[in-house]
Design a protein around this motif. Sequence first.
Motif, short mmCIF file in Angstrom:
data_model
loop_
_atom_site.label_atom_id
_atom_site.label_comp_id
_atom_site.label_asym_id
_atom_site.label_seq_id
_atom_site.Cartn_x
_atom_site.Cartn_y
_atom_site.Cartn_z
N THR A 154 -9.67 -47.25 6.67
CA THR A 154 -10.53 -48.00 7.43
C THR A 154 -10.93 -46.86 8.27
O THR A 154 -12.31 -46.98 9.27
N ALA A 155 -11.39 -45.58 7.83
CA ALA A 155 -11.88 -44.39 7.85
C ALA A 155 -12.02 -43.60 7.03
O ALA A 155 -11.24 -43.61 6.02
N PRO A 156 -13.05 -42.80 6.39
CA PRO A 156 -13.20 -41.73 5.72
C PRO A 156 -11.59 -40.37 6.42
O PRO A 156 -11.44 -40.69 6.82
N VAL A 157 -11.55 -39.62 4.78
CA VAL A 157 -10.85 -38.77 5.02
C VAL A 157 -10.65 -38.03 6.37
O VAL A 157 -10.21 -37.69 6.59
N VAL A 158 -12.49 -37.64 5.75
CA VAL A 158 -12.47 -36.93 6.82
C VAL A 158 -13.85 -37.21 7.37
O VAL A 158 -15.15 -37.44 6.84
N ALA A 159 -13.88 -37.86 9.27
CA ALA A 159 -15.56 -38.20 9.33
C ALA A 159 -16.70 -37.44 9.45
O ALA A 159 -16.53 -36.32 9.98
N GLY A 190 -15.26 -28.63 -0.06
CA GLY A 190 -13.99 -29.85 -0.32
C GLY A 190 -15.21 -31.24 -0.54
O GLY A 190 -15.83 -30.97 0.26
N ILE A 191 -14.15 -32.18 -1.42
CA ILE A 191 -14.90 -33.57 -1.08
C ILE A 191 -14.21 -34.02 -0.16
O ILE A 191 -14.87 -35.25 -0.35
N ASP A 192 -13.77 -34.18 1.21
CA ASP A 192 -12.86 -35.17 1.71
C ASP A 192 -14.09 -36.24 2.86
O ASP A 192 -13.78 -37.00 3.03
N GLY A 193 -15.50 -35.31 2.75
CA GLY A 193 -16.07 -36.39 3.81
C GLY A 193 -16.31 -37.29 3.10
O GLY A 193 -17.72 -38.26 3.45
N ILE A 194 -16.59 -37.28 1.89
CA ILE A 194 -16.84 -37.76 0.73
C ILE A 194 -15.79 -39.38 0.21
O ILE A 194 -15.70 -39.69 -1.30
N ARG A 195 -14.80 -39.24 0.85
CA ARG A 195 -13.16 -39.92 0.74
C ARG A 195 -13.06 -41.03 1.42
O ARG A 195 -13.31 -40.40 2.42
N TRP A 196 -13.11 -42.15 0.78
CA TRP A 196 -12.41 -43.17 1.15
C TRP A 196 -11.18 -43.42 0.53
O TRP A 196 -11.49 -44.40 -0.93
N LEU A 197 -10.33 -43.73 0.77
CA LEU A 197 -8.61 -44.47 0.27
C LEU A 197 -9.09 -45.98 -0.31
O LEU A 197 -9.82 -46.57 0.93
N LYS A 198 -8.35 -45.65 -0.97
CA LYS A 198 -8.23 -47.78 -0.70
C LYS A 198 -7.36 -47.88 0.02
O LYS A 198 -6.18 -47.47 0.57
N GLY A 199 -7.55 -49.37 1.40
CA GLY A 199 -7.11 -49.34 2.00
C GLY A 199 -6.46 -49.37 3.98
O GLY A 199 -6.94 -49.40 4.61
N SER A 225 -14.02 -50.87 -0.50
CA SER A 225 -15.12 -51.30 1.30
C SER A 225 -15.46 -50.73 2.41
O SER A 225 -14.89 -51.17 3.66
N ALA A 226 -15.77 -49.85 1.73
CA ALA A 226 -16.11 -48.37 2.72
C ALA A 226 -17.25 -49.04 3.65
O ALA A 226 -17.54 -49.47 3.55
N VAL A 227 -17.37 -48.38 5.36
CA VAL A 227 -18.39 -48.67 6.22
C VAL A 227 -18.78 -47.58 6.22
O VAL A 227 -17.53 -46.28 7.15
N LEU A 228 -20.02 -47.42 6.62
CA LEU A 228 -20.48 -45.84 6.96
C LEU A 228 -21.37 -46.35 8.26
O LEU A 228 -21.35 -46.79 8.50
N ARG A 229 -20.64 -45.15 9.00
CA ARG A 229 -21.49 -44.98 10.03
C ARG A 229 -21.79 -43.83 10.51
O ARG A 229 -21.86 -42.32 9.78
N SER A 230 -23.20 -43.29 11.56
CA SER A 230 -23.75 -42.63 11.73
C SER A 230 -23.16 -41.55 12.94
O SER A 230 -22.13 -41.85 13.71
N ASN A 231 -23.38 -40.08 12.50
CA ASN A 231 -23.26 -39.05 13.10
C ASN A 231 -23.00 -39.27 15.14
O ASN A 231 -24.19 -38.92 14.81
N PRO A 232 -22.38 -39.17 15.78
CA PRO A 232 -22.41 -40.11 17.10
C PRO A 232 -22.95 -39.03 17.61
O PRO A 232 -24.01 -39.38 18.87
N LYS A 233 -23.37 -37.37 17.24
CA LYS A 233 -23.58 -36.40 17.85
C LYS A 233 -25.02 -35.83 17.42
O LYS A 233 -26.07 -35.22 18.18
N PHE A 234 -25.23 -36.83 16.50
CA PHE A 234 -26.69 -36.67 16.59
C PHE A 234 -27.72 -37.31 17.54
O PHE A 234 -28.90 -36.69 17.34
N ASN A 235 -27.52 -38.53 17.71
CA ASN A 235 -28.55 -39.13 18.78
C ASN A 235 -27.57 -39.50 19.70
O ASN A 235 -28.57 -40.73 20.71
#
Length: 497
Positions: A295-300, A284-293, A136-146
């Motif tokens: 509310t945010a990815p390991v690295v946003a 590494g892959i922390d930027g595309i890891r979302w742990l069970k339970g 149930s991950a939620v993808l949000r855009s990079n705030p520094k992009f715009n």
Amino acid sequence: MKKKYVIISLLLVIIVAVGLWLSLFNKSNGLYKDGVKTSYASTSTDACDCETSWFPHDQTPAPKEGDGSPFDSETTTNCDFHQWSWQKFLWVTKPLPNGNPFFLDSLDLVSPQMEEVAPQLGIKLVLSSINQAGFSAVLRSNPKFNNVADTVYYSIHINKLLKDKAILMASLINSGKLPVSNLETFPVGALELKASWINIDAIAKAQQQDYFTTKAAVQNSKGQYVQKTVALLGMHVVGVVKNHPEFIWATFEHKDMAPVYDKKHNSVKSVNEMLFYEKGTSSGIDGIRWLKGATAPVVANKAFILYEYGVPKDLNTGTFMATSQAEPANFNNIEDINKCVASNLKDVFRNYFYNGSIWLNFDGVSSENQKKAIVTKDIESAFPDSLARGSVNLANITMETYTQTFQEDIHEINNSNLANCFSCHQSANFDKKRPGKSPLFLSHLFGDYLLFTKPALAATGKNTNNLDNSRAKRIKEIEALKTQQLVDFINEKKQKK
């Protein structure tokens, strides 16, 4: 003389037998186990091109899928599947006279439980779903992009063939007239799309013209619908063709939303801010890891594409991983057809690319054995002797951001634990109270609908007022069961190591 005739007759029998064997061998192009071929799929050395008949875009015809199609044969080419994928995408996105793409006007917009989604604020495209498959991950855009962080939303669009079959099969199972375990399949032509969208304000103004945009009624955090202009980010195109009841799973993305991981140098880098990746270098892959339970990815704000075109490569060398799909032929075919379409397409969809597709190798396999393979074989496996073909680590950066791998460390990834569509889309019913297997369960939409429409949910005079609560409870139950099925799958794979 008689002995001479006997010898000649024997020689003729041997010649015919050898000829028949060679014919069958050439047709199958591989070995069979339990009626299913397990060798590499044949790949042509010729370029995989688009067809001139696909253009201009407003005249793209629907691809042939049944009798007389490229799939109506004991042998197919790798390019056949890529051509179907691109033509199908062009067909569902082709502009109608009113300016809308075909899929928005002509397919049914449904919820993940296959409920019809009613228009809101007079707008047909209604967006309320924000959770990705898996955890149930939620993808949000990079705030520094715009200078704004926005949430990605999802919509599901299906055709009548898929919908009618799902309703009929669920009715038969729920009434006890059909067992949960069965070999029913969706018909040729059945189609399901999943699209990802974001508020246009999340995209830099200079790039907004490069996206297909439309009006949508978007549900905010207060549960209210507000009108927004949204940009199309990506799309799954999932359809049944003859001899492929497992569906062809194709995916498309907008260009330049996130960087591709450099396997040779074990790092990912962007010198500019991107929609889903903050500029800089990481490993590494922390930027595309979302742990069970969680509310945010390991690295946003560090989401990246693990494998270009879903084709896995070995760490530190960057060479193609040994899998069930011969490479680099498949990779090159995807690249070739992308270039071909880009050079012929003139509208906004030229800014989208085909990221690959996955299917099963059913060349020369009977219809009955195709169905049996779906429910008995490890169809997600990418081992060299497995059935999976095409992009064996297929994912869409906007829809499977955090399920591109189920490993905890990039060094753990190998051809025994790759992730693809069939990792989540399994033949087993996720409802453990009604266990069983069927090709129908490859569609999460069907599994959700089956549980959602169990007779216990039906409203009566007494419980009509509580129907909304019952509905919400059932949806929560469905999501929990699907998540648990995925967890069980991941744990099972780890135990086999």
